[in-house]
Design a protein around this motif. Structure first.
Motif, PDB file in Angstrom:
ATOM      1  N   ARG A  52       8.102   7.583  11.629  1.00 46.30           N
ATOM      2  CA  ARG A  52       7.699   6.668  10.562  1.00 46.30           C
ATOM      3  C   ARG A  52       7.929   7.228   9.165  1.00 46.30           C
ATOM      4  NH1 ARG A  52       1.642   5.382  11.782  1.00 46.30           N
ATOM      5  NH2 ARG A  52       1.691   7.641  12.120  1.00 46.30           N
ATOM      6  N   HIS A  53       8.094   8.549   9.071  1.00 48.38           N
ATOM      7  CA  HIS A  53       8.287   9.170   7.755  1.00 48.38           C
ATOM      8  C   HIS A  53       7.094   8.858   6.847  1.00 48.38           C
ATOM      9  CE1 HIS A  53      11.986  11.255   6.256  1.00 48.38           C
ATOM     10  NE2 HIS A  53      11.211  11.366   5.210  1.00 48.38           N
ATOM     11  N   TYR A  54       5.899   8.977   7.415  1.00 43.69           N
ATOM     12  CA  TYR A  54       4.702   8.520   6.712  1.00 43.69           C
ATOM     13  C   TYR A  54       3.601   9.578   6.786  1.00 43.69           C
ATOM     14  CZ  TYR A  54       0.445   5.862   5.755  1.00 43.69           C
ATOM     15  OH  TYR A  54      -0.750   5.423   5.256  1.00 43.69           O
ATOM     16  N   SER A  55       2.892   9.771   5.679  1.00 45.09           N
ATOM     17  CA  SER A  55       1.757  10.680   5.638  1.00 45.09           C
ATOM     18  C   SER A  55       0.474   9.892   5.391  1.00 45.09           C
ATOM     19  CB  SER A  55       1.928  11.719   4.524  1.00 45.09           C
ATOM     20  OG  SER A  55       0.748  12.481   4.354  1.00 45.09           O
ATOM     21  N   THR A  56      -0.600  10.324   6.032  1.00 39.80           N
ATOM     22  CA  THR A  56      -1.899   9.669   5.858  1.00 39.80           C
ATOM     23  C   THR A  56      -2.666  10.201   4.650  1.00 39.80           C
ATOM     24  OG1 THR A  56      -2.920  11.273   7.356  1.00 39.80           O
ATOM     25  CG2 THR A  56      -2.117   9.210   8.322  1.00 39.80           C
ATOM     26  N   LEU A  57      -2.097  11.157   3.927  1.00 40.67           N
ATOM     27  CA  LEU A  57      -2.779  11.688   2.746  1.00 40.67           C
ATOM     28  C   LEU A  57      -3.022  10.573   1.727  1.00 40.67           C
ATOM     29  CD1 LEU A  57      -0.802  15.021   2.237  1.00 40.67           C
ATOM     30  CD2 LEU A  57      -3.097  14.774   3.149  1.00 40.67           C
ATOM     31  N   ASN A  58      -4.159  10.640   1.042  1.00 41.32           N
ATOM     32  CA  ASN A  58      -4.503   9.560   0.116  1.00 41.32           C
ATOM     33  C   ASN A  58      -4.940  10.047  -1.270  1.00 41.32           C
ATOM     34  OD1 ASN A  58      -7.027  10.602   0.640  1.00 41.32           O
ATOM     35  ND2 ASN A  58      -7.728   8.850   1.863  1.00 41.32           N
ATOM     36  N   GLN A  59      -4.685  11.345  -1.568  1.00 38.45           N
ATOM     37  CA  GLN A  59      -5.069  11.843  -2.896  1.00 38.45           C
ATOM     38  C   GLN A  59      -4.301  11.134  -4.007  1.00 38.45           C
ATOM     39  OE1 GLN A  59      -4.469  13.731  -0.263  1.00 38.45           O
ATOM     40  NE2 GLN A  59      -5.606  15.673  -0.290  1.00 38.45           N
ATOM     41  N   ILE A  60      -3.057  10.771  -3.722  1.00 39.96           N
ATOM     42  CA  ILE A  60      -2.261  10.001  -4.683  1.00 39.96           C
ATOM     43  C   ILE A  60      -2.261   8.543  -4.230  1.00 39.96           C
ATOM     44  CG2 ILE A  60       0.008   9.708  -5.741  1.00 39.96           C
ATOM     45  CD1 ILE A  60       0.538  12.662  -5.121  1.00 39.96           C
ATOM     46  N   ASN A  61      -2.691   7.658  -5.109  1.00 38.12           N
ATOM     47  CA  ASN A  61      -2.799   6.249  -4.743  1.00 38.12           C
ATOM     48  C   ASN A  61      -2.396   5.378  -5.932  1.00 38.12           C
ATOM     49  OD1 ASN A  61      -5.183   6.111  -6.437  1.00 38.12           O
ATOM     50  ND2 ASN A  61      -6.264   7.123  -4.732  1.00 38.12           N
ATOM     51  N   GLN A  62      -2.584   4.072  -5.800  1.00 36.50           N
ATOM     52  CA  GLN A  62      -2.152   3.146  -6.848  1.00 36.50           C
ATOM     53  C   GLN A  62      -2.900   3.351  -8.159  1.00 36.50           C
ATOM     54  OE1 GLN A  62      -2.731  -0.617  -4.803  1.00 36.50           O
ATOM     55  NE2 GLN A  62      -0.520  -0.850  -4.530  1.00 36.50           N
ATOM     56  N   SER A  63      -4.111   3.872  -8.085  1.00 39.32           N
ATOM     57  CA  SER A  63      -4.910   4.009  -9.306  1.00 39.32           C
ATOM     58  C   SER A  63      -4.566   5.257 -10.113  1.00 39.32           C
ATOM     59  CB  SER A  63      -6.402   4.030  -8.953  1.00 39.32           C
ATOM     60  OG  SER A  63      -6.720   5.178  -8.189  1.00 39.32           O
ATOM     61  N   ASN A  64      -4.033   6.308  -9.454  1.00 38.98           N
ATOM     62  CA  ASN A  64      -3.787   7.545 -10.195  1.00 38.98           C
ATOM     63  C   ASN A  64      -2.337   7.993 -10.216  1.00 38.98           C
ATOM     64  OD1 ASN A  64      -3.310   8.696  -7.675  1.00 38.98           O
ATOM     65  ND2 ASN A  64      -5.317   9.681  -7.549  1.00 38.98           N
ATOM     66  N   VAL A  65      -1.449   7.253  -9.581  1.00 37.60           N
ATOM     67  CA  VAL A  65      -0.061   7.695  -9.521  1.00 37.60           C
ATOM     68  C   VAL A  65       0.552   7.792 -10.918  1.00 37.60           C
ATOM     69  CG1 VAL A  65       0.852   5.355  -9.239  1.00 37.60           C
ATOM     70  CG2 VAL A  65       2.158   7.319  -8.366  1.00 37.60           C
TER      71      VAL A  65
END
Length: 229
Positions: A52-65
């Motif tokens: 999937r080339h996907y990470s479950t990390l969520n420190q970077i999101n729509q609010s802080n990118v």
């Protein structure tokens, strides 16, 4: 009580040996990471076996990118000569960009990330980069005999060993700590229009590699090879 003081050379030798052990330990991939979602490492081309080339990390999101800023940049070293493991490597085929020229200078690889080190590749070249500082740890040159310079998608890893394919039909294994070549094996003849661009995948002790032919009448294939030999 008798107290002995070690000589500076002896102490320096211990320090060097300790640093070497640290470097080799850092360049070891825990094989169990390949079966987990990519969180603390990116140990294979797709991150894990799901593809999937996907990470479950969520420190970077729509609010802080929007707050992301440049920490460092690294310009890929493609010099014809350079130092590796204390010596000067042989002259490598230079990468030339422009109309009608090879495009080996383009970075198309997905870097592996293991124990704080990024491993990435392009045709004829492989690098280890310190992920925190951008410092080049080592740079490997492959003296190619030619081939198709579409790009190189990255490397595979097993323990302390790295693997990548070449434009002239070889699969290569490097020591992840030093960048020294362990072996190279020809898997196809470049004169028959075969080349390899895909990132090898390690499953258990199988090194899975793929070959591409031309788009007309030369079929490609995949095969399994031993990770050690």
């Amino acid at each position: 009580m008798k107290i002995s003081v070690a000589s500076p050379w002896f102490v320096a030798g211990i320090v060097v040996a300790a640093l070497a052990s640290l470097v080799h330990a850092q360049a070891q991939l825990d094989p169990t990471l390949l079966r987990k979602p990519p969180v603390d490492a990116w140990p294979t081309h797709h991150g894990d076996y799901s593809g999937r080339h996907y990470s479950t990390l969520n420190q970077i999101n729509q609010s802080n990118v929007k707050s992301l800023a440049l920490a460092w940049s690294y310009r890929a070293n493609t010099a014809e000569q350079g130092a590796i493991a204390g010596g000067v490597v042989a002259k490598a085929l230079p990468i030339i960009l422009g109309p009608g020229a090879a495009t080996g200078g383009m970075l198309k690889a997905t870097p592996l990330y293991v124990n704080g080190v990024l491993y990435l590749s392009s045709p004829d070249h492989a690098w280890a980069i310190d992920a925190k500082t951008g410092r080049e740890i080592w740079h490997f040159y492959w003296r190619t005999s030619g081939g198709e310079y579409i790009g190189n998608r990255g490397m595979g890893m097993y323990g302390g060993w790295l693997y990548f394919g070449t434009t002239d039909g070889y699969v290569m294994s490097l020591d992840a700590a030093t960048g020294r070549e362990r072996w190279h094996k020809q898997i196809a003849d470049v004169k028959s229009n075969y080349y390899t661009t895909g990132a090898p995948v390690v499953i258990n002790r199988h090194l899975i590699v793929g070959l591409s032919g031309d788009t007309l009448d030369v079929p490609g294939w995949i095969e399994s090879r031993d990770v050690e030999t």
